[in-house]
Design an enzyme around this catalytic site. Structure first.
Site, short mmCIF file in Angstrom:
data_model
loop_
_atom_site.label_atom_id
_atom_site.label_comp_id
_atom_site.label_asym_id
_atom_site.label_seq_id
_atom_site.Cartn_x
_atom_site.Cartn_y
_atom_site.Cartn_z
N PRO A 23 4.58 6.59 -6.32
CA PRO A 23 3.68 7.66 -5.87
C PRO A 23 4.36 9.01 -5.97
O PRO A 23 5.50 9.17 -5.55
CB PRO A 23 3.41 7.28 -4.40
CG PRO A 23 4.58 6.45 -3.99
CD PRO A 23 5.02 5.72 -5.22
N GLN A 99 -2.09 5.26 -2.25
CA GLN A 99 -1.17 5.46 -1.14
C GLN A 99 -1.85 6.36 -0.11
O GLN A 99 -2.17 7.51 -0.38
CB GLN A 99 0.14 6.11 -1.59
CG GLN A 99 1.17 6.14 -0.45
CD GLN A 99 2.36 7.02 -0.75
OE1 GLN A 99 2.22 8.24 -0.82
NE2 GLN A 99 3.52 6.41 -0.93
N GLY A 176 4.68 4.91 4.88
CA GLY A 176 5.52 4.98 6.07
C GLY A 176 6.87 5.56 5.78
O GLY A 176 7.86 5.20 6.44
N ALA A 177 6.93 6.49 4.82
CA ALA A 177 8.22 6.99 4.33
C ALA A 177 8.24 8.51 4.28
O ALA A 177 7.26 9.20 4.58
CB ALA A 177 8.49 6.42 2.93
N TYR A 180 6.59 11.59 6.70
CA TYR A 180 5.20 11.76 7.10
C TYR A 180 4.93 11.00 8.40
O TYR A 180 5.84 10.43 8.99
CB TYR A 180 4.28 11.38 5.94
CG TYR A 180 4.49 12.33 4.77
CD1 TYR A 180 4.00 13.62 4.82
CD2 TYR A 180 5.26 11.96 3.67
CE1 TYR A 180 4.23 14.52 3.78
CE2 TYR A 180 5.51 12.85 2.64
CZ TYR A 180 5.00 14.13 2.70
OH TYR A 180 5.26 15.02 1.69
N ARG A 227 5.37 1.35 2.37
CA ARG A 227 6.53 2.07 1.87
C ARG A 227 7.36 2.61 3.03
O ARG A 227 6.82 3.23 3.95
CB ARG A 227 6.12 3.22 0.95
CG ARG A 227 7.28 3.77 0.11
CD ARG A 227 6.84 4.88 -0.82
NE ARG A 227 7.67 4.90 -2.03
CZ ARG A 227 8.07 5.99 -2.66
NH1 ARG A 227 7.75 7.19 -2.20
NH2 ARG A 227 8.80 5.93 -3.74
#
Length: 360
Positions: A23, A99, A176-177, A180, A227
């Site tokens: 992404p 995503q 989840g990275a 953010y 992620r």
């Protein structure tokens, strides 16, 4: 022994190789955070990837619409725009997950509607600057979410996932990275809550797990990926014990039957940062995607050693729409023009030549 060109099944999807398009925010959305025809062409050009994971796509219906911007998936117009993209990718033989993300504290007030302020798990600001319509701006201190508000954001992820199904995506990646909102809850450098969403690993992971449960109302769990970036310092992120904490998080995700876990950690870790990959691989038995500036040799090595099942590439896919074929032939790669990563129009977006065009 797995190679870059070994087929793989994740969930019920058969992938022809192990090379994933990571992404990547490109800021080409049209007014209204709507993907357009140019975006459809961009993704379709890269359909030879084992799996395309779309750029980060907003679930927050209060996110502003000024351009240049990231796309959203909160209304019918955005859904229709993404339908153009998925139709183009499927027409070219590709597979694409969207995503889904929420910016949380990394949003700027100028990017939010109705005078809203950025929110986060705690009233702790990120570090650095954010790119806005007026240029770089410093992060502001967010408002800490009240406990009842969290369920509203969970519902926003679920609603966006329902639209993603209608838009024709093949699955969902939960972002989840990289600093953010979900990552802000997961790491104790940004989450100092004292309610059921803070403190222990289980509490900090509660938000993510509730999002997964909510999305499962619309998608089978084997079409969901997550992620994580345990040590990425981007946007002022940190954690006191990422090896232990993220191994525990991976262990919480392991029994769910996810399509994959996608982790960001370079093949050679940054100086002073711990290596979490081995602990996460041990805790999560399902398909694992590794990302973080991998070169061809790095990708070969982690797959051959069983340290990952797929490798995700970002910049290399920007400049080389036919990256799997170039790697298969060990052909030269186009160089990426970083000056056009976040500009408007086709330059540096859809005008990189394929190997076939170079040879002609």
């Amino acid at each position: 022994m797995a190679t870059l060109f070994s087929p793989l099944t994740i969930g019920d999807l058969k992938l022809s190789n192990r090379i994933v398009m990571a992404p990547m925010t490109r800021r080409r959305a049209l007014h209204g955070k709507i993907p357009g025809e140019l975006t459809a062409l961009y993704y379709a050009q890269r359909a030879s990837a084992a799996l395309i994971i779309s750029e980060s796509t907003e679930v927050d219906p209060h996110s502003g619409i000024a351009i240049p911007t990231r796309p959203g998936l909160t209304n019918g117009a955005q859904e229709a725009g993404w339908r153009q993209v998925t139709d183009a990718v499927h027409g070219a033989g590709g597979t694409i997950f969207v995503q889904l993300s929420h910016m949380g504290r990394t949003a700027h007030p100028s990017q939010l509607l109705d005078g809203r302020q950025p929110v986060g798990p705690s009233a702790l600001a990120g570090t650095g600057t954010i790119y806005t319509a007026n240029g770089p701006e410093p992060y502001v201190t967010p408002r800490a979410l009240e406990t009842p508000e969290i369920s509203t954001i969970v519902s926003e992820f679920a609603a966006a996932s329902a639209r993603a199904k209608s838009a024709g995506f093949d699955g969902i990646e939960i972002h989840g990275a990289n600093g953010y909102l979900i990552d802000q809850f997961l790491r104790d450098g940004s989450n100092i809550r004292t309610d059921t969403y803070g403190g222990s690993v289980e509490n900090r992971a509660r938000f993510l797990l509730e999002i997964i449960d909510a999305i499962k109302l619309y998608w089978p769990v084997n079409r969901l990926g997550v992620r994580l970036s345990p040590t990425n310092p981007y946007q002022g992120m940190s954690d006191s014990d990422p090896i232990r904490h993220f191994a525990e998080i991976a262990g919480l995700l392991d029994p769910l039957g996810l399509a994959y876990l996608h982790m960001v950690e370079p093949p050679v870790q940054l100086e002073g940062y711990p290596v979490t990959a081995a602990a996460i691989r041990a805790a999560f038995k399902g398909p694992l995607i590794r990302a973080g500036g991998f070169k061809r040799a790095d990708a070969d090595n982690v797959l051959a050693a069983g340290k990952a099942d797929l490798v995700a590439l970002g910049e290399a896919f920007i400049a080389n729409p036919d990256l799997p074929e170039r790697w298969r032939l060990r052909a030269p790669l186009n160089a990426a023009d970083k000056a056009t990563f976040y500009t408007q129009g086709p330059k540096g977006y859809t005008d990189y030549p394929s190997l076939e065009l170079v040879e002609d």
